[in-house]
Write a protein that holds these residues in place. Structure first.
Motif, PDB file in Angstrom:
ATOM      1  N   ALA A  57       0.849  -1.190   0.000  1.00 17.62           N
ATOM      2  CA  ALA A  57       0.000   0.000   0.000  1.00 17.62           C
ATOM      3  C   ALA A  57       0.882   1.235   0.000  1.00 17.62           C
ATOM      4  O   ALA A  57       2.008   1.198   0.475  1.00 17.62           O
ATOM      5  CB  ALA A  57      -0.910   0.016   1.220  1.00 17.62           C
ATOM      6  N   GLY A  58       0.364   2.296  -0.560  1.00 17.98           N
ATOM      7  CA  GLY A  58       1.098   3.552  -0.601  1.00 17.98           C
ATOM      8  C   GLY A  58       0.137   4.720  -0.606  1.00 17.98           C
ATOM      9  O   GLY A  58      -1.076   4.539  -0.660  1.00 17.98           O
ATOM     10  N   ALA A  59       0.679   5.903  -0.544  1.00 14.52           N
ATOM     11  CA  ALA A  59      -0.160   7.098  -0.538  1.00 14.52           C
ATOM     12  C   ALA A  59       0.617   8.257  -1.137  1.00 14.52           C
ATOM     13  O   ALA A  59       1.836   8.316  -1.054  1.00 14.52           O
ATOM     14  CB  ALA A  59      -0.602   7.446   0.872  1.00 14.52           C
ATOM     15  N   SER A  60      -0.117   9.153  -1.764  1.00 16.97           N
ATOM     16  CA  SER A  60       0.441  10.416  -2.250  1.00 16.97           C
ATOM     17  C   SER A  60      -0.327  11.534  -1.547  1.00 16.97           C
ATOM     18  O   SER A  60      -1.166  11.271  -0.681  1.00 16.97           O
ATOM     19  CB  SER A  60       0.292  10.516  -3.770  1.00 16.97           C
ATOM     20  N   GLU A  98      -4.138  10.742  -2.848  1.00 19.85           N
ATOM     21  CA  GLU A  98      -4.866   9.481  -2.756  1.00 19.85           C
ATOM     22  C   GLU A  98      -4.031   8.388  -2.087  1.00 19.85           C
ATOM     23  O   GLU A  98      -2.812   8.488  -2.010  1.00 19.85           O
ATOM     24  CB  GLU A  98      -5.279   8.998  -4.148  1.00 19.85           C
ATOM     25  N   ALA A  99      -4.721   7.359  -1.651  1.00 18.12           N
ATOM     26  CA  ALA A  99      -4.073   6.143  -1.152  1.00 18.12           C
ATOM     27  C   ALA A  99      -4.349   5.036  -2.173  1.00 18.12           C
ATOM     28  O   ALA A  99      -5.358   5.078  -2.882  1.00 18.12           O
ATOM     29  CB  ALA A  99      -4.642   5.763   0.204  1.00 18.12           C
ATOM     30  N   GLY A 120       0.026   4.058  -7.687  1.00 17.82           N
ATOM     31  CA  GLY A 120      -1.353   4.469  -7.957  1.00 17.82           C
ATOM     32  C   GLY A 120      -1.596   4.854  -9.394  1.00 17.82           C
ATOM     33  O   GLY A 120      -2.526   5.573  -9.694  1.00 17.82           O
TER      34      GLY A 120
END
Length: 59
Positions: free
Chosen positions: A14-17, A20-21, A53
């Motif tokens: 999982a990641g996020a900016s 957004e995630a 993403g």
């Protein structure tokens, strides 16, 4: 010990900016061989889906 084998994994992350995630998946398939002198040779192939993403695929 000499021998051949095949393996597979699925790596989930999982990641996020700032905006957004997202989650991503990376299936892996590989082949390994134990050879003389206690050595191991491994080769694998993987592809990442939705990394960063972006909904694009990379190898």
């Amino acid at each position: 010990m000499q021998g051949l084998g095949v393996y597979s994994d699925i790596i989930l992350g999982a990641g996020a900016s700032k905006h957004e995630a997202f989650v991503y998946a990376k299936p892996v398939i590989g082949l390994y061989a134990y050879t003389k002198l206690n050595s191991k040779l491994a080769v694998n192939l993987s592809r990442t889906y939705n990394q960063y993403g972006s909904d694009t695929q990379s190898m």
